[in-house]
Design a protein around this motif. Structure first.
Motif, PDB file in Angstrom:
ATOM      1  N   ASP A   1       6.254   4.533   3.518  1.00  0.00           N
ATOM      2  CA  ASP A   1       6.952   5.321   4.541  1.00  0.00           C
ATOM      3  C   ASP A   1       7.886   4.456   5.377  1.00  0.00           C
ATOM      4  O   ASP A   1       8.760   4.979   6.072  1.00  0.00           O
ATOM      5  CB  ASP A   1       5.948   6.022   5.460  1.00  0.00           C
ATOM      6  CG  ASP A   1       5.190   7.125   4.747  1.00  0.00           C
ATOM      7  OD1 ASP A   1       5.745   7.691   3.788  1.00  0.00           O
ATOM      8  OD2 ASP A   1       4.048   7.414   5.134  1.00  0.00           O
TER       9      ASP A   1
ATOM     10  N   SER B   1       0.830  -1.198   0.000  1.00  0.00           N
ATOM     11  CA  SER B   1       0.000   0.000   0.000  1.00  0.00           C
ATOM     12  C   SER B   1       0.867   1.250   0.000  1.00  0.00           C
ATOM     13  O   SER B   1       2.067   1.199   0.305  1.00  0.00           O
ATOM     14  CB  SER B   1      -0.911   0.014   1.239  1.00  0.00           C
ATOM     15  OG  SER B   1      -0.137   0.211   2.410  1.00  0.00           O
ATOM     16  N   ARG B   2       0.247   2.370  -0.308  1.00  0.00           N
ATOM     17  CA  ARG B   2       0.972   3.636  -0.301  1.00  0.00           C
ATOM     18  C   ARG B   2       1.509   3.930   1.104  1.00  0.00           C
ATOM     19  O   ARG B   2       2.616   4.464   1.259  1.00  0.00           O
ATOM     20  CB  ARG B   2       0.048   4.761  -0.753  1.00  0.00           C
ATOM     21  CG  ARG B   2       0.718   6.119  -0.813  1.00  0.00           C
ATOM     22  CD  ARG B   2      -0.222   7.177  -1.341  1.00  0.00           C
ATOM     23  NE  ARG B   2       0.425   8.472  -1.402  1.00  0.00           N
ATOM     24  CZ  ARG B   2      -0.147   9.574  -1.862  1.00  0.00           C
ATOM     25  NH1 ARG B   2      -1.378   9.535  -2.328  1.00  0.00           N
ATOM     26  NH2 ARG B   2       0.500  10.718  -1.882  1.00  0.00           N
ATOM     27  N   ALA B   3       0.729   3.585   2.125  1.00  0.00           N
ATOM     28  CA  ALA B   3       1.164   3.836   3.509  1.00  0.00           C
ATOM     29  C   ALA B   3       2.432   3.065   3.840  1.00  0.00           C
ATOM     30  O   ALA B   3       3.267   3.522   4.632  1.00  0.00           O
ATOM     31  CB  ALA B   3       0.047   3.465   4.480  1.00  0.00           C
ATOM     32  N   ASP B   4       2.604   1.889   3.210  1.00  0.00           N
ATOM     33  CA  ASP B   4       3.790   1.077   3.480  1.00  0.00           C
ATOM     34  C   ASP B   4       5.068   1.740   2.983  1.00  0.00           C
ATOM     35  O   ASP B   4       6.161   1.397   3.437  1.00  0.00           O
ATOM     36  CB  ASP B   4       3.653  -0.292   2.803  1.00  0.00           C
ATOM     37  CG  ASP B   4       2.647  -1.193   3.494  1.00  0.00           C
ATOM     38  OD1 ASP B   4       2.418  -0.991   4.702  1.00  0.00           O
ATOM     39  OD2 ASP B   4       2.078  -2.080   2.835  1.00  0.00           O
TER      40      ASP B   4
END
Length: 497
Positions: free
Chosen positions: A364, A359-362
């Motif tokens: 970071d 995911s996009r959150a990953d």
């Protein structure tokens, strides 16, 4: 049950309606009355009018005279909520989406309107405030459902059936850009009063944006606002036109770990003064090419948990990396990723493992762990004089050694001059068979440690150095390998399974 959020406006409903009906369509009158029920806008006009009549029977006469049948072009939505909610337009959207041959599971819609729409929204609220100042005391722009939201409420579920996909906020965004040239100049009235806000800035194509126009209008009194806008707004003679229908898929993020088995391969293309150094490819190109080719992405961005020098191999479990694929046309299943992983790993230079979508959150996680990770290295070193096993064994007693590393000479052209403390957590060394001067050094360090400079001191710029720890010997490093990057990401697919 009341549909109107502004209770004080109810006694003035008829007057407000009369004030707006020569300028706005039925739906935009309802918007400026503050009606924000999604189910209300999903109805036909006749059904919505019946609900209004049932809720406010005392205003039957004015409500029943629907402005939707008026030849006047709506000055609030430019007919976006009338002509462009018809089935034929939704069919046009569906055909355009299908023609782009983009795979997607869900879709959303965005509406692009002229920036002057913000000015007009305030003007119509001013007209409401003239009739009912108490209800519209603060010109509650945030309580007026936007044309964009109302269009999505009206058409989202209907478009679902035409695309046979679920309307959501993920995956494919369908941007409908509308133009209405008659209103383009209306923002210019603000320029003289807000020169600082609307100053043309270098590199910025748009002088007026929704944000800076909205902030300008919110910063002045109601009396001042009347002098800045056309009051009432000029009536329009043309329906808005669709300037473009653009489909953009959300980025796909692919993560994995790579090994590098060459001492001539850079992580990314290495070009100095227009000349490419090393091999005619790189780690990022070898990994990215088959993924970009399969997904037909517009562009891509490669990032990793640090990088090794061009002459350093990446061994062990590999280095974590992530690839962002912008606007891909095809989706990636895990079976497809496994096939692409095998294709990449046929190279003698690079192999990948644990290839997976994240995911996009990953994304970071790579940044968050950058300063925390440790690395294990193996270095082939050489001394200017004979060195014994007994001398090397002394290195095993050294733990958590803090180095003071001045920016190495070899990277001064791209890194600021500074002294950086770095820690060597442990090390051990073993002589090379058949040589009195060569030895293999294994060590675990803090991320960002310059291992080459720790070995040879970089003309005294790293203190202490390995040579100093070994009695002041002059040392050099012949080969360096990264054995492990201690970051538990992305998860091993074997563990997940």
């Amino acid at each position: 049950m009341s549909l109107l959020p502004f209770d004080k406006s109810l006694p003035f409903l008829e007057d407000i309606w009369k004030k707006l009906e020569s300028h706005l369509c039925f739906w935009c009158i309802c918007r400026h009355l503050g009606i924000d029920s999604i189910s209300f806008y999903k109805q036909t006009i006749s059904e919505a009018m019946e609900e209004l009549l049932a809720t406010y029977p005392q205003h039957k006469e004015i409500i029943s005279e629907s402005p939707a049948a008026s030849p006047t072009i709506c000055g609030g939505c430019y007919e976006v909520l009338t002509s462009f909610t018809e089935d034929r337009f939704l069919v046009q959207i569906a055909e355009e989406v299908k023609s782009q041959e983009t795979e997607f599971e869900h879709f959303s819609c965005s509406i692009g309107l002229p920036v002057a729409s913000v000015v007009r929204e305030f003007t119509f609220l001013l007209m409401c405030a003239d009739v009912c100042p108490d209800a519209y005391e603060f010109l509650p722009i945030e309580q007026v459902p936007s044309v964009k939201d109302v269009w999505k409420w009206m058409c989202g579920s209907r478009l679902e059936s035409k695309l046979n996909k679920r309307f959501s906020l993920e995956h494919l965004d369908i941007l409908l850009n509308f133009e209405q040239k008659e209103v383009d100049s209306e923002c210019c009235r603000l320029e003289e009063s807000f020169r600082d806000r609307f100053r043309k800035r270098k590199g910025k194509a748009d002088q007026f944006t929704r944000a800076n126009v909205l902030n300008a209008l919110l910063s002045v009194s109601r009396a001042k606002l009347r002098t800045l806008v056309a009051y009432p707004p000029d009536k329009l003679s043309h329906v808005s036109a669709v300037s473009s229908i653009l489909c953009t898929h959300n980025s796909i993020y692919v993560a994995g770990r790579y090994n590098k088995y060459s001492r001539q391969l850079s992580q990314s293309p290495w070009i100095i003064e227009g000349e490419r150094k090393g091999l005619e490819t790189s780690v990022s190109e070898i990994i990215s090419h088959p993924l970009v080719e399969y997904t037909r992405a517009d562009k891509h961005e490669f990032s990793s948990s640090g990088r090794e020098d061009i002459d350093v191999q990446m061994l062990g479990s590999g280095r974590p990396f992530m690839l962002q694929l912008h606007n891909p046309r095809k989706l990636l299943s895990q079976s497809t990723l496994l096939r692409i992983q095998e294709e990449i790993s046929q190279s003698s230079l690079v192999k990948v493992r644990d290839l997976q979508t994240v995911s996009r959150a990953d994304t970071d996680i790579l940044k968050d762990l950058e300063g925390e990770k440790r690395k294990t290295y193996s270095a082939l070193c050489i001394s200017d004089s004979d060195i014994s096993q007994q001398v090397l064994d002394g290195l095993g007693d050294i733990k958590d050694l803090v180095l003071e590393q001045k920016t190495p000479i070899r990277v001064l052209h791209r890194r600021a001059l500074a002294i950086r403390p770095r820690t060597v957590y442990w090390m051990k060394a073993q002589p090379v068979d058949g040589s009195d001067k060569k030895f293999n050094l294994t060590l675990e360090t803090q991320a960002g440690t310059y291992v080459k400079e720790f070995v040879h001191s970089d003309f005294g710029r790293t203190v202490p150095s390995l040579g100093g720890l070994l009695g002041g010997r002059q040392l050099d490093i012949l080969a360096l390998d990264v054995l492990s990057v201690h970051v538990d990401w992305p998860p091993s697919l074997k563990k997940v399974q």
